[in-house]
Design a protein around this motif. Structure first.
Motif, PDB file in Angstrom:
ATOM      1  N   PRO A 137       0.806  -1.234   0.000  1.00  0.00           N
ATOM      2  CA  PRO A 137       0.000   0.000   0.000  1.00  0.00           C
ATOM      3  C   PRO A 137       0.836   1.281   0.000  1.00  0.00           C
ATOM      4  O   PRO A 137       0.301   2.362  -0.261  1.00  0.00           O
ATOM      5  N   GLU A 138       2.159   1.151   0.283  1.00  0.00           N
ATOM      6  CA  GLU A 138       3.021   2.346   0.255  1.00  0.00           C
ATOM      7  C   GLU A 138       3.394   2.757  -1.161  1.00  0.00           C
ATOM      8  O   GLU A 138       4.031   3.794  -1.376  1.00  0.00           O
ATOM      9  N   THR A 139       2.996   1.953  -2.156  1.00  0.00           N
ATOM     10  CA  THR A 139       3.386   2.207  -3.536  1.00  0.00           C
ATOM     11  C   THR A 139       2.548   3.326  -4.150  1.00  0.00           C
ATOM     12  O   THR A 139       1.333   3.396  -3.935  1.00  0.00           O
ATOM     13  N   ARG A 140       3.225   4.198  -4.920  1.00  0.00           N
ATOM     14  CA  ARG A 140       2.546   5.165  -5.774  1.00  0.00           C
ATOM     15  C   ARG A 140       2.874   4.786  -7.209  1.00  0.00           C
ATOM     16  O   ARG A 140       4.033   4.487  -7.529  1.00  0.00           O
ATOM     17  N   VAL A 141       1.859   4.789  -8.073  1.00  0.00           N
ATOM     18  CA  VAL A 141       2.017   4.278  -9.431  1.00  0.00           C
ATOM     19  C   VAL A 141       1.578   5.323 -10.438  1.00  0.00           C
ATOM     20  O   VAL A 141       0.558   6.009 -10.240  1.00  0.00           O
ATOM     21  N   ARG A 142       2.357   5.452 -11.498  1.00  0.00           N
ATOM     22  CA  ARG A 142       1.941   6.215 -12.673  1.00  0.00           C
ATOM     23  C   ARG A 142       1.960   5.235 -13.841  1.00  0.00           C
ATOM     24  O   ARG A 142       2.975   4.578 -14.084  1.00  0.00           O
ATOM     25  N   VAL A 143       0.842   5.134 -14.534  1.00  0.00           N
ATOM     26  CA  VAL A 143       0.660   4.101 -15.552  1.00  0.00           C
ATOM     27  C   VAL A 143       0.755   4.710 -16.939  1.00  0.00           C
ATOM     28  O   VAL A 143       0.140   5.751 -17.227  1.00  0.00           O
ATOM     29  N   LEU A 144       1.526   4.041 -17.800  1.00  0.00           N
ATOM     30  CA  LEU A 144       1.528   4.314 -19.235  1.00  0.00           C
ATOM     31  C   LEU A 144       0.987   3.073 -19.920  1.00  0.00           C
ATOM     32  O   LEU A 144       1.560   1.982 -19.780  1.00  0.00           O
ATOM     33  N   VAL A 145      -0.123   3.206 -20.622  1.00  0.00           N
ATOM     34  CA  VAL A 145      -0.734   2.063 -21.287  1.00  0.00           C
ATOM     35  C   VAL A 145      -0.654   2.287 -22.796  1.00  0.00           C
ATOM     36  O   VAL A 145      -1.024   3.338 -23.308  1.00  0.00           O
ATOM     37  N   SER A 146      -0.136   1.297 -23.512  1.00  0.00           N
ATOM     38  CA  SER A 146       0.028   1.455 -24.955  1.00  0.00           C
ATOM     39  C   SER A 146      -1.327   1.439 -25.649  1.00  0.00           C
ATOM     40  O   SER A 146      -2.311   0.885 -25.143  1.00  0.00           O
ATOM     41  N   ALA A 147      -1.365   2.031 -26.839  1.00  0.00           N
ATOM     42  CA  ALA A 147      -2.609   2.029 -27.610  1.00  0.00           C
ATOM     43  C   ALA A 147      -3.035   0.599 -27.919  1.00  0.00           C
ATOM     44  O   ALA A 147      -4.233   0.268 -27.905  1.00  0.00           O
ATOM     45  N   GLN A 148      -2.067  -0.290 -28.188  1.00  0.00           N
ATOM     46  CA  GLN A 148      -2.392  -1.684 -28.484  1.00  0.00           C
ATOM     47  C   GLN A 148      -2.989  -2.385 -27.259  1.00  0.00           C
ATOM     48  O   GLN A 148      -3.866  -3.248 -27.378  1.00  0.00           O
ATOM     49  N   THR A 195      -4.944  -1.202 -25.077  1.00  0.00           N
ATOM     50  CA  THR A 195      -6.332  -0.827 -24.803  1.00  0.00           C
ATOM     51  C   THR A 195      -7.327  -1.785 -25.451  1.00  0.00           C
ATOM     52  O   THR A 195      -8.527  -1.693 -25.190  1.00  0.00           O
ATOM     53  N   ARG A 196      -6.853  -2.723 -26.276  1.00  0.00           N
ATOM     54  CA  ARG A 196      -7.729  -3.795 -26.761  1.00  0.00           C
ATOM     55  C   ARG A 196      -8.087  -4.754 -25.642  1.00  0.00           C
ATOM     56  O   ARG A 196      -9.108  -5.434 -25.687  1.00  0.00           O
ATOM     57  N   PHE A 197      -7.206  -4.847 -24.612  1.00  0.00           N
ATOM     58  CA  PHE A 197      -7.378  -5.831 -23.553  1.00  0.00           C
ATOM     59  C   PHE A 197      -7.734  -5.212 -22.207  1.00  0.00           C
ATOM     60  O   PHE A 197      -8.272  -5.899 -21.328  1.00  0.00           O
ATOM     61  N   VAL A 198      -7.435  -3.942 -22.028  1.00  0.00           N
ATOM     62  CA  VAL A 198      -7.675  -3.287 -20.750  1.00  0.00           C
ATOM     63  C   VAL A 198      -7.941  -1.811 -21.022  1.00  0.00           C
ATOM     64  O   VAL A 198      -7.318  -1.214 -21.901  1.00  0.00           O
ATOM     65  N   THR A 199      -8.878  -1.234 -20.309  1.00  0.00           N
ATOM     66  CA  THR A 199      -9.193   0.176 -20.525  1.00  0.00           C
ATOM     67  C   THR A 199      -8.430   1.041 -19.534  1.00  0.00           C
ATOM     68  O   THR A 199      -8.118   0.597 -18.418  1.00  0.00           O
ATOM     69  N   PRO A 200      -8.137   2.281 -19.915  1.00  0.00           N
ATOM     70  CA  PRO A 200      -7.498   3.181 -18.939  1.00  0.00           C
ATOM     71  C   PRO A 200      -8.290   3.309 -17.654  1.00  0.00           C
ATOM     72  O   PRO A 200      -7.715   3.379 -16.563  1.00  0.00           O
ATOM     73  N   ALA A 201      -9.621   3.319 -17.746  1.00  0.00           N
ATOM     74  CA  ALA A 201     -10.439   3.465 -16.541  1.00  0.00           C
ATOM     75  C   ALA A 201     -10.230   2.298 -15.580  1.00  0.00           C
ATOM     76  O   ALA A 201     -10.230   2.471 -14.356  1.00  0.00           O
ATOM     77  N   SER A 202     -10.042   1.089 -16.114  1.00  0.00           N
ATOM     78  CA  SER A 202      -9.866  -0.084 -15.246  1.00  0.00           C
ATOM     79  C   SER A 202      -8.509  -0.098 -14.551  1.00  0.00           C
ATOM     80  O   SER A 202      -8.298  -0.886 -13.627  1.00  0.00           O
ATOM     81  N   LEU A 203      -7.584   0.761 -14.999  1.00  0.00           N
ATOM     82  CA  LEU A 203      -6.253   0.825 -14.406  1.00  0.00           C
ATOM     83  C   LEU A 203      -6.161   1.869 -13.299  1.00  0.00           C
ATOM     84  O   LEU A 203      -5.094   2.065 -12.717  1.00  0.00           O
ATOM     85  N   ARG A 204      -7.243   2.554 -13.013  1.00  0.00           N
ATOM     86  CA  ARG A 204      -7.225   3.562 -11.952  1.00  0.00           C
ATOM     87  C   ARG A 204      -7.537   2.911 -10.612  1.00  0.00           C
ATOM     88  O   ARG A 204      -8.389   2.030 -10.508  1.00  0.00           O
ATOM     89  N   SER A 205      -6.816   3.343  -9.588  1.00  0.00           N
ATOM     90  CA  SER A 205      -7.069   2.853  -8.232  1.00  0.00           C
ATOM     91  C   SER A 205      -6.551   3.888  -7.251  1.00  0.00           C
ATOM     92  O   SER A 205      -5.983   4.912  -7.643  1.00  0.00           O
TER      93      SER A 205
END
Length: 492
Positions: free
Chosen positions: A48-59, A61-71
């Motif tokens: 839980p001490e982790t802070r994350v910044r996510v870069l998701v490739s355009a490719q 997004t066929r398998f995962v949406t940016p919204a699903s990567l938010r927490s």
């Protein structure tokens, strides 16, 4: 020795908690990207001490949406394209922010792009710029592990320092259940590897240095053990353990000289001494006090004794590793782009400094031919350690060669003058320190003291730029020293 993880204090309870770990997570276009939201939930529960910044490739997004990567632990999610970066220097921002970078999953195409040093998206350029440890967890289709392209990409990326590749684990193909796909190792393994890389790189207070030289200082049964090894980007190894000149110094058993013992694969040198701190650190902390004059004088007399060692019959005259680095830089021999740019900056701002250093190197070469001696090679005050009786011991063996005595004097005289510029104490006090060293050595250098010092300081500028990084303030600071010594100026 590995230090305990850094901690912070909870504002209400006062209890210690792990310090935040800032991770840039790159999600690429492999089908296993669909499982990353699950692993983000795992992070929230287990790290839980982790802070994350996510870069998701355009490719991806066929398998995962940016919204699903938010927490709750994700600060932002950005599509990994320059268009999405919207002219922000996102690559620089992320490279500086990250404590670690994690590519999870890494598709076969992404690994190939990384191996080819591509920079067509922010994450690829950030991975090239960062000094943070990098963990890459590939995910490939059935048969991918045996493909020639994947194997070549793996080999090229695997040889890079600070980068760890996690072998993928067997999985099930999305299209044919009887085929084995290769999916990324579980996220706990990725974080365990991040922890190990960070411990090795930054969390060991007894291990310090640059990409040129690393030093470890740990307690021994009596005194301290110093272990020194070439840094990850050192252009040449230490003097070979069977070198005739090094053998002559070891056989002489000179008082005040501690010859390092080869360890491991013989690339390291180990020294047993009484002290934990070097003469350099004492001088920088306390300044040029009279209580340190004896140490400096003894460094001079010890260096003189090294120069009196009989030349082995098979000895070959050659410049030291440091003089070779400086000469190659000034002559643009096998230099990386950064150092070519730094050399051009030096030549444009003040060519006299470079010309002066070239002349000094030529003078040292002539003196080596006229009056060769066995040289320490790099007798900086960081290699001098106080002994139990208040004298000084000179750690020796990494750079021993046959050359000119002035090439050794250059190191000490240059460092003393650099220390005087850095601390800005009374110049007369530093003059007494220099006099003490020369009195201990017993003779004046043939080459001008100021020019020898300028060459050493210019070498230090080279080493800082090449093995720490470019810094305009440091370039200006060194330029002030060079201006004083050569009546010239280097500015950034």
């Amino acid at each position: 020795m590995i230090a305990a993880p850094a901690t912070t204090r909870d504002a209400e309870s006062g209890a210690a908690s792990p310090a935040p770990l800032r991770v840039v997570l790159v999600v690429t276009g492999a089908s296993s990207a669909a499982y990353v939201p699950y692993w983000l939930n795992w992070m929230g529960a287990e790290r839980p001490e982790t802070r994350v910044r996510v870069l998701v490739s355009a490719q991806a997004t066929r398998f995962v949406t940016p919204a699903s990567l938010r927490s709750a632990l994700v600060d932002d999610v950005t599509v990994d394209t320059w268009e999405a970066a919207d002219d922000r220097p996102l690559h620089v921002e992320l490279a500086e922010w990250a404590d670690a970078m994690l590519v999870y999953p890494a598709s076969q195409n992404y690994l190939a792009a990384l191996a080819a040093d591509a920079a067509d998206r922010p994450s690829l350029l950030a991975l090239q710029l960062t000094r943070a440890p990098i963990v890459i967890a590939p995910s490939v289709a059935p048969g991918g592990l045996e493909s020639g392209g994947f194997r070549r990409s793996w080999a090229q990326v695997d040889e890079r320092p600070g980068v760890a590749l996690l072998p993928p684990v067997p999985g099930t193909s999305r299209h044919r259940t009887e085929l084995t796909a290769w999916v990324p190792a579980p996220m706990p393994e990725a974080f365990a590897r991040i922890d190990r890389l960070r411990a090795a790189a930054t969390n060991n207070p007894a291990d310090y240095g640059t990409r040129l030289l690393r030093t470890s200082i740990v307690p021994a049964a009596e005194g301290w053990t110093w272990t020194r090894r070439p840094g990850a980007e050192a252009p040449r190894p230490f003097t070979a353990s069977d070198d005739p000149a090094l053998g002559a110094v070891a056989a002489a058993r000179l008082p005040g000289v501690v010859v390092g013992q080869p360890v491991g694969d013989l690339s390291e040198r180990r020294y047993r001494v009484a002290g934990q701190r070097s003469v350099a650190s004492l001088l920088l902390e306390a300044g040029p006090g009279v209580d340190l004059l004896r140490l400096i004088e003894q460094v001079g007399s010890t260096l003189a004794a090294v120069h009196e060692v009989a030349l082995p019959e098979t000895a070959v005259i050659a410049p030291s590793r440091g003089l070779t680095r400086l000469g190659h830089w000034l002559q643009a021999v096998e230099q990386p782009p950064l150092m070519l740019s730094a050399r051009q900056e030096l030549l444009v701002r003040n060519e006299v400094v470079a010309t002066t250093a070239v002349d000094v190197l030529a003078s040292l070469e002539r003196q080596a031919e006229l009056a060769p001696v066995v040289c320490h090679g790099a007798p900086g005050l960081g290699s001098a350690v106080p002994d139990a009786e208040g004298g000084a011991l000179l750690l020796t063996g990494e750079d021993v060669h046959v050359g000119s005595r002035e090439s050794d004097l250059m190191w000490v005289l240059g460092e003393l003058l650099e220390f005087s510029f850095t601390r800005q104490d009374d110049a007369r006090a530093w003059g007494r320190v220099i006099d003490a060293f020369l009195e201990g050595y017993g003779r004046e250098p043939v080459v001008s003291l100021q020019l020898l010092a300028a060459a050493r300081i210019l070498l230090h500028l080279h080493d800082y730029t090449a093995y720490v990084g470019w810094s305009a303030p440091e370039f200006r600071r060194y330029g002030g020293m060079l201006r004083y010594l050569t009546d010239s100026e280097v500015t950034a």
